[in-house]
Motif scaffolding. Structure first.
Motif, short mmCIF file in Angstrom:
data_model
loop_
_atom_site.label_atom_id
_atom_site.label_comp_id
_atom_site.label_asym_id
_atom_site.label_seq_id
_atom_site.Cartn_x
_atom_site.Cartn_y
_atom_site.Cartn_z
N ILE A 1 0.70 -1.39 0.00
CA ILE A 1 0.06 -0.01 -0.05
C ILE A 1 0.94 1.06 -0.01
N ILE A 2 1.82 1.15 0.65
CA ILE A 2 2.76 2.23 0.80
C ILE A 2 3.51 2.59 -0.51
N ASP A 3 3.86 1.26 -1.26
CA ASP A 3 4.40 1.55 -2.50
C ASP A 3 3.28 2.12 -3.50
N SER A 4 2.19 1.72 -3.46
CA SER A 4 1.21 2.10 -4.29
C SER A 4 0.97 3.57 -4.15
N LEU A 5 0.78 4.02 -2.89
CA LEU A 5 0.55 5.42 -2.48
C LEU A 5 1.63 6.29 -2.86
N ASP A 6 2.86 5.85 -2.76
CA ASP A 6 4.12 6.72 -3.34
C ASP A 6 4.04 6.84 -4.83
N ARG A 7 3.73 5.72 -5.68
CA ARG A 7 3.84 5.81 -7.09
C ARG A 7 2.66 6.64 -7.53
N GLU A 8 1.43 6.62 -6.76
CA GLU A 8 0.29 7.37 -7.26
C GLU A 8 0.62 9.00 -6.93
N PHE A 9 1.15 9.24 -5.63
CA PHE A 9 1.37 10.46 -5.41
C PHE A 9 2.41 11.09 -6.57
N ASN A 10 3.32 10.24 -6.72
CA ASN A 10 4.45 10.77 -7.78
C ASN A 10 3.87 10.98 -9.16
N ASP A 11 2.94 10.30 -9.50
CA ASP A 11 2.15 10.46 -10.71
C ASP A 11 1.39 11.80 -10.74
N GLN A 12 0.63 12.07 -9.41
CA GLN A 12 -0.09 13.31 -9.66
C GLN A 12 0.69 14.55 -9.50
N PHE A 13 2.00 14.38 -8.79
CA PHE A 13 2.53 15.60 -8.74
C PHE A 13 3.14 15.74 -10.25
N ASP A 14 3.81 14.76 -11.24
CA ASP A 14 4.14 15.04 -12.34
C ASP A 14 3.07 15.59 -13.18
N ALA A 15 2.00 15.25 -13.04
CA ALA A 15 0.85 15.73 -13.68
C ALA A 15 0.54 16.93 -13.44
N THR A 16 0.60 17.39 -12.12
CA THR A 16 0.30 18.88 -11.88
C THR A 16 1.59 19.55 -12.20
N ILE A 17 2.90 19.34 -12.39
CA ILE A 17 3.93 20.18 -12.78
C ILE A 17 3.60 20.11 -14.35
N ASN A 18 3.32 19.17 -15.16
CA ASN A 18 3.03 19.21 -16.54
C ASN A 18 2.06 20.35 -16.90
N GLU A 19 0.92 20.30 -16.25
CA GLU A 19 -0.32 20.88 -16.26
C GLU A 19 0.10 22.49 -16.00
N THR A 20 0.83 22.77 -14.97
CA THR A 20 1.23 24.05 -14.52
C THR A 20 2.25 24.71 -15.58
N PHE A 21 3.03 23.94 -16.29
CA PHE A 21 3.84 24.51 -17.28
C PHE A 21 3.63 24.24 -18.73
N LYS A 22 2.44 23.94 -18.75
CA LYS A 22 2.10 23.28 -20.37
C LYS A 22 2.37 24.54 -21.19
N ASP A 23 2.23 25.58 -20.84
CA ASP A 23 2.24 26.74 -21.87
C ASP A 23 3.48 27.54 -21.78
N GLU A 24 4.35 27.12 -21.01
CA GLU A 24 5.66 27.80 -20.76
C GLU A 24 6.56 27.35 -21.87
N VAL A 25 7.53 28.10 -22.12
CA VAL A 25 8.51 27.61 -23.24
C VAL A 25 9.71 27.14 -22.35
N VAL A 26 9.93 25.88 -22.25
CA VAL A 26 11.07 25.51 -21.34
C VAL A 26 12.43 24.93 -22.52
N ARG A 27 13.25 25.27 -21.88
CA ARG A 27 14.49 24.61 -22.83
C ARG A 27 15.57 24.04 -21.90
N TYR A 28 15.92 22.96 -22.54
CA TYR A 28 16.76 21.89 -21.77
C TYR A 28 18.22 21.98 -22.12
N SER A 29 18.99 22.05 -21.47
CA SER A 29 20.34 21.78 -21.69
C SER A 29 21.10 20.39 -21.05
N GLU A 30 21.79 19.73 -21.93
CA GLU A 30 22.27 18.42 -21.60
C GLU A 30 23.36 18.81 -20.46
#
Length: 113
Positions: free
Chosen positions: A83-112
């Motif tokens: 249950i802890i593993d499942s909760l942590d995975r679900e939390f991480n997925d929701q956090f990633d989705a929130t970050i992606n939604e928040t910055f979807k209209d921003e221009v982001v440039r990555y450098s290696e």
């Protein structure tokens, strides 16, 4: 509550990263005397520019081997770890989705690096 289960819950609750809040709620089982209903909750509230976002996930577990001699108490540890593993995975997925939604209209440039 058996010490190994209690220790696991306290250890999980104490292992937090910056901004995280973990909570453990325990009540007597409504189904079987001597067993417990455990609710785990993990949340994070962050400000991104002018917006404030919260990610919150919770899971529940009903113990089976705390007083019943016919049930191996290790089953509760096995299930709470899953249950802890499942909760942590679900939390991480929701956090990633929130970050992606928040910055979807921003221009982001990555450098290696």
């Amino acid at each position: 509550m058996r010490q190994d289960l209690k220790h696991r819950l306290v250890t999980w609750k104490s292992d937090v990263h910056a901004g995280e809040v973990k909570k453990v709620f325990v009540t007597e089982s409504p189904v079987k005397k001597g067993e417990y209903l455990i609710k785990l909750e993990k949340s994070m509230n962050r400000s991104f520019g002018q917006s404030n976002k919260e990610v919150k996930v919770s899971k529940k577990y009903l113990t089976a081997g705390q007083v019943d001699a016919q049930v191996d108490p290790a089953t509760d540890m096995y299930h709470i770890n899953r249950i802890i593993d499942s909760l942590d995975r679900e939390f991480n997925d929701q956090f990633d989705a929130t970050i992606n939604e928040t910055f979807k209209d921003e221009v982001v440039r990555y450098s290696e690096i």
